[in-house]
Design a protein around this motif. Structure first.
Motif, PDB file in Angstrom:
ATOM      1  N   LEU A  76      44.698  66.588 -17.842  1.00 22.45           N
ATOM      2  CA  LEU A  76      44.729  65.537 -16.169  1.00 22.45           C
ATOM      3  C   LEU A  76      45.713  66.815 -15.058  1.00 22.45           C
ATOM      4  N   LYS A  77      45.068  66.230 -14.051  1.00 21.87           N
ATOM      5  CA  LYS A  77      44.917  67.043 -12.514  1.00 21.87           C
ATOM      6  C   LYS A  77      47.385  66.521 -12.473  1.00 21.87           C
ATOM      7  N   GLN A  78      47.985  67.808 -12.484  1.00 24.92           N
ATOM      8  CA  GLN A  78      49.100  67.115 -12.098  1.00 24.92           C
ATOM      9  C   GLN A  78      49.725  68.629 -10.887  1.00 24.92           C
ATOM     10  N   ASP A  79      50.327  68.562 -10.718  1.00 29.14           N
ATOM     11  CA  ASP A  79      51.245  69.611  -9.400  1.00 29.14           C
ATOM     12  C   ASP A  79      52.624  69.457  -9.103  1.00 29.14           C
ATOM     13  N   TYR A  80      53.624  70.271  -9.973  1.00 28.84           N
ATOM     14  CA  TYR A  80      54.994  70.844  -9.847  1.00 28.84           C
ATOM     15  C   TYR A  80      55.171  71.361  -8.801  1.00 28.84           C
ATOM     16  N   ARG A  81      56.056  71.481  -8.130  1.00 27.43           N
ATOM     17  CA  ARG A  81      56.720  72.936  -8.262  1.00 27.43           C
ATOM     18  C   ARG A  81      58.302  72.765  -8.550  1.00 27.43           C
ATOM     19  N   ILE A  82      58.873  74.519  -8.945  1.00 24.01           N
ATOM     20  CA  ILE A  82      59.503  74.880  -9.309  1.00 24.01           C
ATOM     21  C   ILE A  82      60.859  75.406  -8.635  1.00 24.01           C
ATOM     22  N   ALA A  84      65.226  76.082  -6.982  1.00 26.26           N
ATOM     23  CA  ALA A  84      66.292  76.840  -7.777  1.00 26.26           C
ATOM     24  C   ALA A  84      66.567  75.402  -7.248  1.00 26.26           C
ATOM     25  N   ALA A  85      66.094  74.743  -6.730  1.00 31.82           N
ATOM     26  CA  ALA A  85      67.025  73.474  -6.274  1.00 31.82           C
ATOM     27  C   ALA A  85      66.374  72.180  -7.186  1.00 31.82           C
ATOM     28  N   GLY A  86      65.235  72.593  -8.082  1.00 30.39           N
ATOM     29  CA  GLY A  86      64.775  71.393  -9.267  1.00 30.39           C
ATOM     30  C   GLY A  86      63.753  71.731  -9.404  1.00 30.39           C
ATOM     31  N   ILE A  87      62.919  70.437  -9.879  1.00 30.32           N
ATOM     32  CA  ILE A  87      61.844  69.742  -9.972  1.00 30.32           C
ATOM     33  C   ILE A  87      61.408  69.202  -9.814  1.00 30.32           C
ATOM     34  N   ALA A  88      59.723  69.376  -9.074  1.00 29.88           N
ATOM     35  CA  ALA A  88      59.718  68.137  -7.536  1.00 29.88           C
ATOM     36  C   ALA A  88      58.366  67.653  -8.439  1.00 29.88           C
ATOM     37  N   ARG A  89      57.408  66.427  -8.593  1.00 23.05           N
ATOM     38  CA  ARG A  89      56.283  66.295  -9.133  1.00 23.05           C
ATOM     39  C   ARG A  89      55.858  66.129  -8.032  1.00 23.05           C
ATOM     40  N   ARG A  90      53.965  66.066  -7.420  1.00 25.71           N
ATOM     41  CA  ARG A  90      53.140  65.033  -7.058  1.00 25.71           C
ATOM     42  C   ARG A  90      53.033  64.221  -6.639  1.00 25.71           C
ATOM     43  N   ASP A  91      52.764  63.349  -5.832  1.00 25.84           N
ATOM     44  CA  ASP A  91      52.961  62.484  -5.868  1.00 25.84           C
ATOM     45  C   ASP A  91      50.936  62.136  -5.319  1.00 25.84           C
ATOM     46  N   ALA A  92      51.246  59.618  -6.133  1.00 17.40           N
ATOM     47  CA  ALA A  92      49.966  60.387  -5.113  1.00 17.40           C
ATOM     48  C   ALA A  92      49.200  60.024  -4.429  1.00 17.40           C
ATOM     49  N   ASP A  93      51.328  59.754  -3.102  1.00 13.17           N
ATOM     50  CA  ASP A  93      50.351  60.398  -1.771  1.00 13.17           C
ATOM     51  C   ASP A  93      50.637  62.130  -1.266  1.00 13.17           C
TER      52      ASP A  93
END
Length: 200
Positions: A76-82, A84-93
């Protein structure tokens, strides 16, 4: 030949490789050198309960001063950003949503970033570290020290040359993950969109 000179010669022969041995600091310096690394990855998750591994593929961008973009394409297509502040996931917007940070998964991602960035002090804090090989072909073996990591991993093996090429996570429950970094290169700077993703 003088026995003393023979002894000195043999001693020098034995000690010389140690003097030039590839050490953890040299590996850290080598991995920390590139400002930006682009590449593809293939991840295989081997579960005891399944006959075939779960395979995922995608691309990554590692920026020395910013963090890691982990861009999953399949299954599945899903983007993550890791970072020092933590892990973020790209939302639909297209925005980034921070994920909860107190979990084994968060520890795994923090570890992953430390490995790719060559952060040896971070690794030595959490693991017993063994390094073998040289700058062109090395293997790093990590055995967890912290209780949280011991609950998840038995051992982590990392192989590489100029850059990290393969990471193997051996888990306590008998499962394992193999991650191959493919076509990694350090010759392109961040694109405008990648810079925006890190700045967001």
């Amino acid at each position: 030949m003088n026995p003393f000179k023979t002894l000195v010669a043999l001693t020098l022969l034995v000690l010389t490789p140690l003097a030039h041995a590839f050490d953890l600091q040299q590996l850290s310096d080598q991995l920390a050198k590139p400002a930006v690394i682009h590449g593809a990855f293939v991840q295989e998750k081997h579960l005891r309960s399944l006959p075939q591994p779960l395979t995922s593929k995608g691309n990554f961008v590692l920026a020395r001063d910013s963090g890691l973009l982990w861009l999953l394409d399949t299954p599945l297509k899903q983007d993550y950003r890791i970072t020092a502040a933590g892990i973020a996931r790209r939302d639909a917007d297209g925005g980034w949503q921070m994920l909860p940070g107190k979990s084994a998964g968060a520890e795994q991602n923090r570890l992953f970033l430390a490995v790719l960035q060559g952060d040896s002090s971070g690794l030595q804090r959490d693991f017993d570290v063994q390094l073998s090989g040289d700058a062109q072909a090395w293997q790093l073996t990590l055995v967890p020290r912290s209780m949280l990591l011991k609950q998840v991993f038995n051992q982590i093996n990392i192989n590489g040359g100029a850059l990290v090429q393969r990471i193997e996570l051996l888990e306590t429950q008998g499962d394992s993950t193999q991650l191959k970094m493919i076509d990694s290169s350090s010759d392109k700077p961040l694109s405008d969109s990648e810079r925006a993703d890190f700045a967001d």
